[in-house]
Scaffold this active site. Structure first.
Site, PDB file in Angstrom:
ATOM      1  N   PHE A 203       2.404   8.386  -1.318  1.00 38.24           N
ATOM      2  CA  PHE A 203       1.588   7.216  -1.057  1.00 38.24           C
ATOM      3  C   PHE A 203       0.134   7.439  -1.449  1.00 38.24           C
ATOM      4  CE2 PHE A 203       4.840   7.166   2.469  1.00 38.24           C
ATOM      5  CZ  PHE A 203       5.752   6.480   1.684  1.00 38.24           C
TER       6      PHE A 203
ATOM      7  N   TRP B 278       0.829  -1.203   0.000  1.00 34.04           N
ATOM      8  CA  TRP B 278       0.000   0.000   0.000  1.00 34.04           C
ATOM      9  C   TRP B 278       0.862   1.250   0.000  1.00 34.04           C
ATOM     10  CZ3 TRP B 278      -0.369   4.103   3.398  1.00 34.04           C
ATOM     11  CH2 TRP B 278      -1.478   4.935   3.265  1.00 34.04           C
ATOM     12  N   HIS B 279       2.009   1.187   0.677  1.00 38.28           N
ATOM     13  CA  HIS B 279       2.851   2.368   0.800  1.00 38.28           C
ATOM     14  C   HIS B 279       3.572   2.730  -0.492  1.00 38.28           C
ATOM     15  CE1 HIS B 279       2.267   1.973   5.165  1.00 38.28           C
ATOM     16  NE2 HIS B 279       2.648   3.233   5.225  1.00 38.28           N
ATOM     17  N   GLY B 280       3.726   1.816  -1.399  1.00 39.57           N
ATOM     18  CA  GLY B 280       4.391   2.197  -2.638  1.00 39.57           C
ATOM     19  C   GLY B 280       4.697   1.015  -3.532  1.00 39.57           C
TER      20      GLY B 280
END
Length: 471
Positions: A471, A319-321
């Site tokens: 993000f 999800w963060h990248g």
């Protein structure tokens, strides 16, 4: 446009406040929606169309899902479609090039990259929309028939870019019947200025130290320099993100919304389990409620519980990248949480508080070393440099100069990341409880000083990044 900018502080925010408080109550959501869309379009004019498409898509999916409840199994099918569509949008705009690059690396193909710019905040507003649809399916929230109210929920500018992730159940009543008050507005201003100070005065300052050190040749960093850099990043990401969350919560209160807390002094934690109860609370609770528990949580035996934890943390990292370092970072914490659940927590409980805290912060900081670089190899190189893995000296004159010139800043950041300042203020205001005018005057002076000092830094600053924009 970011909150910590002259443009926002002196032009956008005054304009939206003036218009919001002079229009009739029925028009307030329209004002917030239009200003929120303008806020988003300022940075990405093209992707305002994506935002509008997402709002309309999820609004009509919600209406369809509500009607489908009349047929056995109908609502579940609509919900499945809604999740697939939202994940597909997020996946295409955020992860398409990541998959193309990895397919090319595995197969030897030369599929051209799409080079799609990442829409700011897409991870946050997509998760908000999905939480609404899932809660609607569960009958935890009413269907939203007013597209203006729904659009305001999805695009509300205080939390649009970087959260906290606000769920419909938290604000459903306030979307329709909120009442602004002087007390809320006053506390909102104080909270906003607190967040602004954390971002501008601390995060930006320690961030400049990290930026300087991370740009050096990593394999030649003296051990002391490497640790100063990692400590600076550790404080930067906390004050940057928690400062933004404070500003978002403060802005929400100015307009009558009460967002839930997103941070609870995570750096005082005594285990990784505790750390993730205190850090980015809205994201952790989102994954717990919408992924971990539906997978079975801890109800189906230890093997499946371990599987569920790994799935959650794989997704949390991703999800963060769109980069392997985020995947490894997520799995790193997933494994640590599993180990704590299996035996480490029982062992830690026997240790003095100091050693539990050192254990936690050491592992958190090593995680930040992986997280901080776009390249996994650079993160691993940096971790090796922390322990002198390239034969570097423990320190040199430049390292000692860095420590000498930044020691006070790092100490201030360390103290500021604990509840100590709040406790000292509570004790002082408690002693002056019989003199409310004096307490109010002190608060006003502190807020004014924080605002003026932050503005002075912004006027003179050339370094003002915001880490979670990517993000």
């Amino acid at each position: 446009m970011v909150f910590s900018s002259i443009l926002f502080l002196f032009y956008f925010l005054p304009a939206v406040l003036v218009v919001y408080f002079i229009v009739p109550r029925k028009a307030k959501n329209i004002v917030l929606l239009l200003f929120s869309l303008f806020f988003y379009a300022w940075g990405e004019p093209v992707y305002i169309l994506l935002m509008l498409f997402s709002i309309c898509m999820d609004y009509f999916l919600g209406l369809w899902l509500e009607r489908a409840k009349e047929k056995p199994g109908g609502a579940k099918k609509v919900l499945a479609l809604a999740v697939v569509l939202n994940v597909a949008l997020l996946g295409f705009f955020k992860y398409a090039d990541f998959f193309v690059e990895n397919i090319n690396a595995l197969t030897g193909l030369s599929i051209p990259a799409l080079n799609i710019p990442l829409p700011i905040g897409i991870s946050f507003y997509t998760f908000q929309a999905m939480s609404y649809l899932i809660d609607l399916y569960r009958r935890d929230v009413p269907v939203q028939r007013n597209i203006i109210s729904f659009g305001t929920y999805v695009s509300l500018f205080p939390q649009l870019i970087a959260g906290p992730i606000v769920r419909m159940r938290t604000v459903v009543g306030e979307l329709k019947n909120r009442r602004e008050s002087f007390d809320d507005f006053s506390s909102g201003v104080k909270r906003f200025v607190t967040g602004l100070g954390k971002k501008v005065l601390i995060a930006n300052t320690v961030g400049a130290v990290w930026s300087q050190i991370s740009a050096m040749e990593l394999q030649e960093l003296p051990v002391l320099t490497a640790w100063i850099g990692l400590l600076a990043f550790t404080f930067q990401i906390y004050f940057d993100f928690s400062g933004y969350s404070d500003m978002a919560i403060g802005l929400g209160r100015m307009f009558g919304f009460h967002f839930l807390e997103n941070f609870d002094y995570p750096y005082i934690s005594q285990s990784i389990t505790e750390f993730w109860r205190r850090w980015h609370i809205s994201l952790s609770s989102w994954f717990k409620e919408y992924v971990y528990i539906p997978l079975g949580g801890n109800r189906k035996g230890l093997p499946k519980q371990i599987r569920n934890i790994l799935v959650v943390w794989l997704l949390t990292g991703f999800w963060h990248g769109a980069s392997w370092n985020f995947v490894v970072w997520g799995l790193y914490f997933g494994v640590l949480l599993i180990l704590e659940k299996l035996f480490l927590l029982r062992f830690l409980e026997k240790l003095p508080t100091f050693f539990r805290h050192v254990y936690t912060m050491l592992l958190v900081m090593l995680g930040w070393a992986i997280f901080s670089f776009d390249s996994l190899s650079d993160g691993l190189t940096y971790i090796r440099a922390l322990f002198g893995g390239y034969g570097q000296p423990l320190w040199d004159n430049a390292a000692l100069y860095l420590l000498y010139t930044n020691l006070v800043l790092l100490v201030i950041a360390a103290i500021g990341s604990t509840p100590l300042p709040q406790k000292l203020w509570n004790r002082l205001s408690g002693r002056l409880a019989g003199h409310p005018v004096s307490v109010g005057a002190m608060e006003t002076c502190l807020v004014a000083a924080g605002m003026l000092l932050s503005i002075a830094f912004l006027v003179d600053a050339s370094y003002n990044p915001f880490l979670y924009f990517r993000f």
